[in-house]
Design a protein around this motif. Structure first.
Motif, PDB file in Angstrom:
ATOM      1  N   PHE A 274     -76.184  50.609  88.756  1.00 37.35           N
ATOM      2  CA  PHE A 274     -76.323  50.998  87.351  1.00 37.35           C
ATOM      3  C   PHE A 274     -75.032  50.728  86.583  1.00 37.35           C
ATOM      4  O   PHE A 274     -73.978  50.503  87.182  1.00 37.35           O
ATOM      5  CB  PHE A 274     -76.738  52.478  87.232  1.00 37.35           C
TER       6      PHE A 274
ATOM      7  N   GLU B  15     -72.904  52.226  83.080  1.00 37.09           N
ATOM      8  CA  GLU B  15     -72.736  53.149  81.956  1.00 37.09           C
ATOM      9  C   GLU B  15     -71.733  52.545  80.994  1.00 37.09           C
ATOM     10  O   GLU B  15     -70.625  52.163  81.407  1.00 37.09           O
ATOM     11  CB  GLU B  15     -72.249  54.516  82.444  1.00 37.09           C
ATOM     12  N   GLU B  16     -72.125  52.471  79.703  1.00 37.18           N
ATOM     13  CA  GLU B  16     -71.225  51.900  78.698  1.00 37.18           C
ATOM     14  C   GLU B  16     -69.969  52.745  78.590  1.00 37.18           C
ATOM     15  O   GLU B  16     -70.026  53.965  78.752  1.00 37.18           O
ATOM     16  CB  GLU B  16     -71.925  51.802  77.341  1.00 37.18           C
ATOM     17  N   GLU B  17     -68.863  52.091  78.353  1.00 36.50           N
ATOM     18  CA  GLU B  17     -67.548  52.729  78.205  1.00 36.50           C
ATOM     19  C   GLU B  17     -67.111  53.496  79.454  1.00 36.50           C
ATOM     20  O   GLU B  17     -66.177  54.282  79.391  1.00 36.50           O
ATOM     21  CB  GLU B  17     -67.511  53.658  76.984  1.00 36.50           C
ATOM     22  N   ASN B  18     -67.830  53.271  80.549  1.00 37.39           N
ATOM     23  CA  ASN B  18     -67.410  53.873  81.813  1.00 37.39           C
ATOM     24  C   ASN B  18     -67.186  52.732  82.812  1.00 37.39           C
ATOM     25  O   ASN B  18     -66.053  52.406  83.141  1.00 37.39           O
ATOM     26  CB  ASN B  18     -68.465  54.877  82.289  1.00 37.39           C
ATOM     27  N   HIS B  19     -68.288  52.081  83.227  1.00 36.11           N
ATOM     28  CA  HIS B  19     -68.132  50.953  84.142  1.00 36.11           C
ATOM     29  C   HIS B  19     -67.695  49.697  83.400  1.00 36.11           C
ATOM     30  O   HIS B  19     -67.040  48.832  83.969  1.00 36.11           O
ATOM     31  CB  HIS B  19     -69.438  50.714  84.901  1.00 36.11           C
TER      32      HIS B  19
ATOM     33  N   LYS C 289     -69.080  49.630  74.159  1.00 36.23           N
ATOM     34  CA  LYS C 289     -70.417  50.172  73.877  1.00 36.23           C
ATOM     35  C   LYS C 289     -71.406  49.017  73.815  1.00 36.23           C
ATOM     36  O   LYS C 289     -71.120  47.998  73.179  1.00 36.23           O
ATOM     37  CB  LYS C 289     -70.415  50.898  72.529  1.00 36.23           C
TER      38      LYS C 289
END
Ligand code: TYD
Length: 134
Positions: A22, A24-28, A32
């Motif tokens: 998976f 996640e935007e602004e995480n992995h 955005k």
């Protein structure tokens, strides 16, 4: 947003029923997600891209099959063979990018930091080089 070209390895939940990854935007990935598109049914020997974006950053994953992502920042060239669905390449803005060497049935998933806007494209290599000189 990061200005560094890099491979990002995504989470991979291994399971005897099949694996799961998976994003996640602004995480992995360091932006955005405003748009997702995919490239598929590419005939043998064809390439896609061969342009740069003034503002758009992208993250490219081979969900199926394999292809090469060739990137040029005006100083040096980087070539990544994407062939697994649990990693991808982060492409910052102002990078000349080309996708080539698609295998049969390959599927390129691309997450972008902007909505589609033709005026964000630099489609001439000479114009790209001129932009870098600014
Ligand atoms: P383009 O980005 O030029 O494809 P590639 O660089 O892979 O060869 O896009 C091809 C066409 O599709 C072009 O006419 C613009 C259109 N397009 C959209 O309408 N929305 C989008 O999100 C993208 C990526 C392309």
């Amino acid at each position: 947003m990061s200005s560094e070209i890099r491979i990002i390895t995504l989470p991979k939940i291994e399971d005897y029923r099949g694996n799961l990854s998976f994003i996640e935007e602004e995480n992995h990935i360091p932006f955005k997600i405003r748009r997702v598109y995919w490239i598929y049914d590419v005939p043998g020997g064809e390439f896609r891209g061969s342009h740069a974006f003034k503002e758009t950053c992208e993250f490219i994953v081979a969900l199926s099959g394999s292809f090469d992502v060739v990137l040029n920042n005006g100083v040096r060239e980087f070539k990544f063979n994407l062939n697994r669905s649990y990693f991808g390449v982060y492409v910052p803005q102002m990078i000349w990018r080309k996708l080539e060497n698609f295998s049969t049935n390959s599927l390129a998933l691309i997450m972008a930091s902007t909505e589609y806007d033709e005026s964000d494209y630099i489609r001439e290599l000479s114009e790209f080089k001129a932009f870098l000189q600014r």
